[in-house]
Write an enzyme that holds these catalytic residues in place. Structure first.
Site, PDB file in Angstrom:
ATOM      1  N   ARG A  79      19.688  76.178  52.567  1.00 38.04           N
ATOM      2  CA  ARG A  79      20.670  75.294  51.956  1.00 38.04           C
ATOM      3  C   ARG A  79      19.986  74.046  51.418  1.00 38.04           C
ATOM      4  NH1 ARG A  79      25.301  74.796  54.871  1.00 38.04           N
ATOM      5  NH2 ARG A  79      25.720  72.688  54.193  1.00 38.04           N
ATOM      6  N   LYS A 127      31.477  69.297  53.831  1.00 45.94           N
ATOM      7  CA  LYS A 127      32.817  68.876  53.411  1.00 45.94           C
ATOM      8  C   LYS A 127      33.536  68.194  54.561  1.00 45.94           C
ATOM      9  CE  LYS A 127      33.700  73.014  50.829  1.00 45.94           C
ATOM     10  NZ  LYS A 127      33.880  74.023  51.871  1.00 45.94           N
ATOM     11  N   GLU A 166      35.319  77.622  50.740  1.00 44.77           N
ATOM     12  CA  GLU A 166      36.547  77.436  51.502  1.00 44.77           C
ATOM     13  C   GLU A 166      37.241  76.217  50.885  1.00 44.77           C
ATOM     14  OE1 GLU A 166      36.113  76.731  55.715  1.00 44.77           O
ATOM     15  OE2 GLU A 166      38.293  76.603  55.944  1.00 44.77           O
TER      16      GLU A 166
HETATM   17  P1  ATP Z   1      30.626  72.666  54.035  1.00 44.82           P
HETATM   18  O1  ATP Z   1      30.068  72.405  55.381  1.00 44.82           O
HETATM   19  O2  ATP Z   1      30.290  71.634  53.052  1.00 44.82           O
HETATM   20  O3  ATP Z   1      32.071  73.038  54.053  1.00 44.82           O
HETATM   21  P2  ATP Z   1      30.214  75.401  53.762  1.00 44.82           P
HETATM   22  O4  ATP Z   1      28.998  76.241  53.739  1.00 44.82           O
HETATM   23  O5  ATP Z   1      31.133  75.574  54.915  1.00 44.82           O
HETATM   24  O6  ATP Z   1      29.800  73.928  53.561  1.00 44.82           O
HETATM   25  P3  ATP Z   1      31.747  76.745  51.808  1.00 44.82           P
HETATM   26  O7  ATP Z   1      32.872  76.228  51.025  1.00 44.82           O
HETATM   27  O8  ATP Z   1      32.019  77.771  52.832  1.00 44.82           O
HETATM   28  O9  ATP Z   1      31.053  75.514  52.439  1.00 44.82           O
HETATM   29  O10 ATP Z   1      30.556  77.183  50.867  1.00 44.82           O
HETATM   30  C1  ATP Z   1      30.626  77.991  49.739  1.00 44.82           C
HETATM   31  C2  ATP Z   1      29.247  78.473  49.431  1.00 44.82           C
HETATM   32  O11 ATP Z   1      28.388  77.367  49.177  1.00 44.82           O
HETATM   33  C3  ATP Z   1      28.647  79.244  50.591  1.00 44.82           C
HETATM   34  O12 ATP Z   1      28.044  80.403  50.100  1.00 44.82           O
HETATM   35  C4  ATP Z   1      27.632  78.293  51.162  1.00 44.82           C
HETATM   36  O13 ATP Z   1      26.577  78.991  51.753  1.00 44.82           O
HETATM   37  C5  ATP Z   1      27.210  77.477  49.941  1.00 44.82           C
HETATM   38  N1  ATP Z   1      26.747  76.153  50.349  1.00 44.82           N
HETATM   39  C6  ATP Z   1      27.426  75.224  51.050  1.00 44.82           C
HETATM   40  N2  ATP Z   1      26.651  74.152  51.291  1.00 44.82           N
HETATM   41  C7  ATP Z   1      25.450  74.390  50.704  1.00 44.82           C
HETATM   42  C8  ATP Z   1      24.221  73.676  50.612  1.00 44.82           C
HETATM   43  N3  ATP Z   1      24.064  72.477  51.160  1.00 44.82           N
HETATM   44  N4  ATP Z   1      23.203  74.249  49.935  1.00 44.82           N
HETATM   45  C9  ATP Z   1      23.347  75.456  49.368  1.00 44.82           C
HETATM   46  N5  ATP Z   1      24.464  76.182  49.432  1.00 44.82           N
HETATM   47  C10 ATP Z   1      25.512  75.676  50.096  1.00 44.82           C
HETATM   48 MG    MG Z   2      32.617  76.658  55.483  1.00 40.60          MG
END
Ligand code: ATP
Ligand code: MG
Length: 552
Positions: free
Chosen positions: A261, A271, A35
């Site tokens: 994760r 983020k 995102e």
């Molecule tokens: P954040 O809370 O940092 O925004 P998110 O999962 O909402 O994390 P996205 O931008 O939606 O962030 O993530 C893109 C991809 O990265 C998704 O497939 C998510 O599962 C993966 N991802 C995000 N954080 C991690 C993590 N700590 N370890 C492994 N994969 C991750």
């Molecule tokens: Mg997200």
């Protein structure tokens, strides 16, 4: 695609191998779906290495898709940074960049399809009421009074939503599944909500946006993704992922698989929380060298190779764990030890005057750029009558554990240069040492002193007359709490010593070097020139990592 990854097969490979063997799929297509609501962090590196790594391993494709259906938080700046970071990590997506917002018309049509099948309805309960009606794990939910609207009514109200006839929060589209389902996600999940914030790509064309649950599975299907890999918190949503795909009559049906994760001790991988640090100016932007973002790690001196190696070492599983920060640090140390040229710098300068050399004396000394790799060549460093050593490398009276230091009457070697001995000091009126007087042994360049004198101590130095002033930024963990994500107050857990700035000197050769590093500064650690603050006339070094793991 070039194979970059040192790829270790994991449980997902077993699934894919089976799918290929049974001919369920003949080609593998994954996607990385960030995102664009912030910069990528080290957790995303794990997901990137997995998704792109699998595509490379099977000679398949990995798409980049921005999951951009939440206009309030999303910006073009984040899109650009994410694209840059993925490429910097060494990966390239297949074909064009995709956006969930590209599918906004199709998604809308699928929503209409669900309404027409009697599987979705426009609800006018407030967000709080929806929550209340949802029930709990032990208590089943309650049907919304709007749930029994006719298909015709729902079509009218959904088009009113689209036309902007409702205020934000006053209506939403929900799937009509089962308010008594043991799975909370199946209790009539929200599929569309109203948002009037202009979108970074489609502007004000739309005021209704699909939720993650609705858009993600359909976007996967539209793109022909075979294996949709996400983190474990989406495990519960898998049933909804499948329900939507089964009910919209789409001819491809990707399968979702979950992995754990990355959680790193002392590090935040969210983020949203990292954004708080940026907006409150706790850090110097998303790429502050203390940030666990890819851009922060890069500015700190981490190489893409070391981050890939880290992802390789942690592997992929369903096991939740908290990885030690020292593992990440050991990856960059191993990488830089091998690849970083050596440099001399003094972080806390103390002047030494060599009594038995004439004033203004200078001599060129040859030094290897890497002690174990002669291919990296040599350089010449000026040794002079006045030099700087680190003031912590001198002590008038040694304690037991300080036997590596320069002191009176004992000999010590200047790295790659002569053996010296302290003979006296000059102090200011407060008793602080201003300079140290030494003598040197002229017969000890690159060789042991005569008479069997054993010199075991070596300290680094820089000419006091031929050097460049520099600022050294020494970093420590940003948080004192080992799991800052659960700390009640994020800001209260900031490490007050996460950045220490020191003014020192670096050997003159740095101005002839075309590289910003990283370098190994002898005895001090690995450093890189900071690309924001360094100017030709003012060098700023970021310490990437110390030479050895710290004890605390
Ligand atoms: P954040 O809370 O940092 O925004 P998110 O999962 O909402 O994390 P996205 O931008 O939606 O962030 O993530 C893109 C991809 O990265 C998704 O497939 C998510 O599962 C993966 N991802 C995000 N954080 C991690 C993590 N700590 N370890 C492994 N994969 C991750
Ligand atoms: Mg997200």
């Amino acid at each position: 695609m070039k194979i970059l990854m040192n790829y270790r097969p994991n449980f997902i490979n077993h699934i894919i191998d089976k799918d290929l063997k049974s001919k369920k799929h003949t080609n593998v297509r994954t996607r990385f779906p960030p995102e664009p609501n912030g910069y990528l962090h080290i957790g995303h590196a794990k997901a990137i290495c997995l998704n792109f790594g699998i595509a490379q391993y099977y000679h398949g494709q990995c798409n980049l898709r921005f999951d951009d259906t939440n206009p309030e938080k999303e910006h073009k700046e984040y899109v650009e940074s994410i694209k840059y970071d993925i490429q910097w990590l060494g990966f390239m997506w297949h074909g064009d960049v995709h956006y969930s917002s590209d599918y906004i018309e199709e998604l809308y049509d699928y929503a209409i399809k669900l309404i027409k099948k009697g599987l979705a309805y426009v609800d006018e309960l407030s967000i709080d009421e929806i929550k209340k009606y949802r029930g709990t794990l032990t208590r089943s939910g309650k049907n919304s009074p709007y749930r029994s609207r006719s298909i015709k009514e729902n079509l009218i109200y959904f088009s009113k939503m689209r036309n902007g006839d409702f205020l934000e929060g006053k209506a939403c589209l929900r799937a009509k599944i089962n308010m008594a389902s043991p799975s909370m996600v199946m209790r009539d999940p929200v599929l569309y909500r109203i948002k009037y914030t202009p979108h970074h790509r489609i502007g004000k064309n739309w005021c209704i946006y699909p939720t993650y649950d609705f858009s993600h599975c359909i976007s996967d299907a539209i793109e022909g993704i075979t294996h949709s890999l996400c983190t474990l918190e989406f495990q519960e949503n898998r049933i909804l992922y499948n329900w939507i795909l089964n009910n919209i009559d789409i001819n491809t049906h990707p399968a979702q698989y979950e992995f754990s994760r990355l959680n790193l001790k002392y590090i935040i991988t969210s983020k949203r929380k990292l954004n708080i640090l940026v907006t409150k100016n706790i850090v110097d932007g998303w790429d502050d060298p203390r940030m666990p973002t890819i851009s922060g790690l890069r500015r700190r001196g981490y190489t893409a190779r070391s981050i890939r190696e880290f992802c390789h070492r942690i592997g992929i599983s369903k096991q939740e764990s908290q990885i030690e920060l020292s593992l990440l640090e050991s990856c960059i140390r191993a990488d830089l030890n091998k690849h970083a040229p050596r440099l001399m710098a003094v972080i806390n300068p103390m002047k030494i005057i060599i009594n038995n050399l004439p004033v203004g004396y200078e001599e060129k000394i040859e030094m290897p750029n890497h002690p174990n790799n002669s291919d990296m060549g040599v350089r010449h460093v000026i040794f002079s009558q006045e030099i700087f050593i680190d003031r912590f490398d001198f002590c008038e009276i040694l304690n037991n554990n300080e036997c590596y230091k320069l002191t009176f009457g004992q000999e010590i070697r200047l790295r790659y240069a002569y053996v010296i001995k302290a003979e006296g000091v000059k102090k200011d009126k407060n008793g602080n040492i201003i300079c140290i007087y030494c003598s040197y042994d002229p017969f000890t360049l690159h060789k042991n002193p005569v008479g069997g004198r054993k010199i075991t101590r070596v300290i680094h130095w820089v000419s006091a007359t031929r050097n460049i002033s520099a600022e050294f930024r020494l970093y420590d963990k940003l948080f004192i709490h080992p799991n800052p994500a659960v700390a009640s107050n994020l800001i209260a857990n900031i490490n007050p010593n996460s950045l220490i700035i020191s003014q020192g000197v670096v050997e003159e050769n740095i101005i002839h070097s075309y590289s910003s590093g990283p370098y190994q500064i002898e005895r001090e650690g690995y450093f890189i020139l900071d690309h924001h603050y360094s100017k030709k006339s003012y060098l700023v070094f970021n310490r990437t990592v110390t030479l050895k793991e710290s004890k605390n």
